[in-house]
Design a protein around this motif. Structure first.
Motif, PDB file in Angstrom:
ATOM      1  N   GLU A  99      -6.938 -12.948 -27.941  1.00 12.33           N
ATOM      2  CA  GLU A  99      -7.909 -13.101 -26.847  1.00 12.33           C
ATOM      3  C   GLU A  99      -8.019 -14.545 -26.373  1.00 12.33           C
ATOM      4  N   LEU A 103      -5.817 -15.322 -23.438  1.00 16.86           N
ATOM      5  CA  LEU A 103      -6.359 -14.834 -22.169  1.00 16.86           C
ATOM      6  C   LEU A 103      -7.462 -15.756 -21.651  1.00 16.86           C
ATOM      7  N   LEU A 104      -8.367 -16.140 -22.562  1.00 19.63           N
ATOM      8  CA  LEU A 104      -9.471 -17.003 -22.140  1.00 19.63           C
ATOM      9  C   LEU A 104      -8.936 -18.355 -21.672  1.00 19.63           C
ATOM     10  N   ARG A 129      -7.281 -18.170 -18.148  1.00 15.86           N
ATOM     11  CA  ARG A 129      -8.330 -18.103 -17.120  1.00 15.86           C
ATOM     12  C   ARG A 129      -8.921 -19.485 -16.867  1.00 15.86           C
ATOM     13  N   ARG A 178     -13.821  -6.966  -9.910  1.00 21.91           N
ATOM     14  CA  ARG A 178     -13.600  -5.693 -10.598  1.00 21.91           C
ATOM     15  C   ARG A 178     -14.157  -4.551  -9.761  1.00 21.91           C
ATOM     16  N   ARG A 238     -17.493 -11.014 -11.255  1.00 23.10           N
ATOM     17  CA  ARG A 238     -17.898 -11.590 -12.530  1.00 23.10           C
ATOM     18  C   ARG A 238     -17.452 -13.054 -12.580  1.00 23.10           C
ATOM     19  N   TYR A 248     -19.168 -17.832 -22.729  1.00 23.56           N
ATOM     20  CA  TYR A 248     -17.781 -17.767 -23.197  1.00 23.56           C
ATOM     21  C   TYR A 248     -17.222 -19.154 -23.511  1.00 23.56           C
ATOM     22  N   ASP A 263     -18.928  -8.907 -17.967  1.00 26.12           N
ATOM     23  CA  ASP A 263     -18.041  -8.219 -18.912  1.00 26.12           C
ATOM     24  C   ASP A 263     -18.617  -6.840 -19.231  1.00 26.12           C
TER      25      ASP A 263
HETATM   26  C1  IPM Z   1     -12.200  -8.403 -20.465  1.00 25.96           C
HETATM   27  C2  IPM Z   1     -12.019  -8.441 -21.948  1.00 25.96           C
HETATM   28  C3  IPM Z   1     -11.965  -9.889 -22.404  1.00 25.96           C
HETATM   29  C4  IPM Z   1     -13.298 -10.538 -22.080  1.00 25.96           C
HETATM   30  C5  IPM Z   1     -11.600 -10.093 -23.875  1.00 25.96           C
HETATM   31  C6  IPM Z   1     -10.320  -9.366 -24.241  1.00 25.96           C
HETATM   32  C7  IPM Z   1     -11.499 -11.543 -24.225  1.00 25.96           C
HETATM   33  O1  IPM Z   1     -13.025  -7.722 -22.578  1.00 25.96           O
HETATM   34  O2  IPM Z   1     -11.361  -8.957 -19.741  1.00 25.96           O
HETATM   35  O3  IPM Z   1     -13.185  -7.812 -20.002  1.00 25.96           O
HETATM   36  O4  IPM Z   1     -14.264 -10.428 -22.830  1.00 25.96           O
HETATM   37  O5  IPM Z   1     -13.376 -11.184 -21.031  1.00 25.96           O
END
Ligand code: IPM
Ligand code: MN
Length: 369
Positions: free
Chosen positions: A91, A94-95, A98, A108, A136, A143, A251
């Motif tokens: 994870e 991904l963070l 971003r 979304r 969002r 975060y 989220d």
């Molecule tokens: C999302 C996911 C991510 C988040 C995780 C996987 C880090 O739940 O993209 O919604 O919490 O942003």
């Protein structure tokens, strides 16, 4: 003349690679139907990147992401990496991507296809025609806020800390995106926070109000506590047009909204950054669903959320609205003809594998295109 766009494809973990294969097939089909060429490069993120490079997002991959016109991402995570240090978990890749690309606005959409009305856990009349856009905030809030961590106190007990922080600029820029989207939709924005308990929520409300008063007075703005919004989403979801909210509430609320549409396997997302001096916006597209390790490798995952994410890419990064609509309409047609993946299957439906669903959608795109 052919326009060429650089796409960085990061399939990631679990079902990510399976659904991404179908996206690549759709991309090549769109190339055939348009004057656009996609220069596609693939790399790893998440657990797959840890296995290959020892980190969930390598500097090289990040550089490639910064140099592409858009990033297409599958999913990250899985129990295989459960015991890694927190900073190396999938994870985190991904963070970090971003944050590094400054993709502050995560779009979304929760759109209920007519053929999916029966799959929702809500009554058909509540979800038929549903079309909500959740915006969002994606690079701030709890975060990323400091201080954070787990520490041992002098009495031997432990304390975990995360910090919710937002500043003027972070709130105003995401609010602007929400208002701009509403302008092209039903002109209604609902801003969600917890200003009854959080100072960051008070600031959120004031700054969204400021942007509204100064730049978008012709639109309708209302404020709602996030807990109330969670309740209203299942009580009467069609009251909403655009919802704008922070990283954590977004989220949660987007997962909730996703389920209104029948399946988490259907929902795409776009993460957008600021427009740079070359009139170019950094962007990343990914399905809202995760890596679904329980079904990965079986060829039964639903590729629709990823394919619709690619459709969002065509629209928001390349202005290819026509091709984007073509994909959306094709998905709708395939579903309405009763072609479904295992997650959507009903009594009279035809059960398709991941690959068959991709092929079926492509067949319809070619027919309609
Ligand atoms: C999302 C996911 C991510 C988040 C995780 C996987 C880090 O739940 O993209 O919604 O919490 O942003
Ligand atoms: Mn989530």
């Amino acid at each position: 003349m052919t326009t060429s766009y650089k796409l960085l494809v990061l399939p990631g973990d679990g079902i990510g690679p399976e659904v991404m294969s179908e996206v690549l097939k759709v991309a090549s089909c769109i190339e055939d139907l348009s004057s656009v060429n996609f220069e596609i490069e693939q790399d790893e993120i998440g657990g797959a990147a840890y296995d290959k490079y020892g980190t969930p997002l390598s500097e090289e991959t990040l550089k490639k992401a910064k140099n592409s016109h858009a990033v297409l991402l599958g999913a990250v995570g899985g129990s295989k990496w459960d015991n890694l240090d927190f900073s190396l978990k999938p994870e985190q890749g991904l963070l970090r991507i971003r944050k590094e690309l400054d993709l502050y606005a995560n779009l979304r959409p929760a759109l209920c296809f007519e053929s999916m009305v029966g799959a929702s856990s809500l009554k058909p009349e509540l979800v038929s025609g549903l079309d909500i856009m959740i915006v969002r905030e994606l690079t701030g809030g709890v975060y990323f806020g400091e201080p954070r961590g787990i520490k041992e106190l002098s009495d031997g007990t432990r304390q975990g800390t995360n910090t919710q922080t937002y500043n003027t600029n972070e709130i105003r820029r995401v609010a602007r995106i929400a208002f701009e989207l509403a302008q092209k939709r039903n002109k209604k924005v609902t801003s969600c926070e917890k200003s009854n308990v959080m100072e960051s929520g008070i600031l959120w409300r004031e700054e969204v109000e400021h942007v509204h008063q100064n730049e978008f007075k012709d639109l309708e703005l209302s404020h709602m506590y996030a807990d109330n919004c969670a309740m209203q989403l299942v009580r009467n979801p069609k009251q909403f047009d655009v919802i704008v909210t922070d990283n954590l509430f977004g989220d949660i609320l987007s997962d909730e909204a996703a389920m209104l549409t029948g399946s988490l396997g259907m929902l795409p997302s776009a993460s957008l950054g600021a427009i740079d001096e070359n009139n170019f916006r950094k962007s990343l597209y990914e399905p809202v669903h995760g890596s679904a390790p329980d079904i990965s490798g079986q060829g039964i995952a639903n590729p629709i959320a990823s394919i619709l994410s690619f459709a969002m890419c065509l629209k928001y990064s390349f202005g290819m609205d026509h091709e984007s609509d073509l994909i959306n309409n094709s998905v709708n047609k395939v579903l309405s003809e009763g072609f479904k993946t295992a997650d959507l299957i009903g009594d009279d439906d035809k059960n398709l594998s991941t690959e068959e669903m991709g092929n079926q959608i492509i067949k319809v795109i070619k027919g309609l295109g």
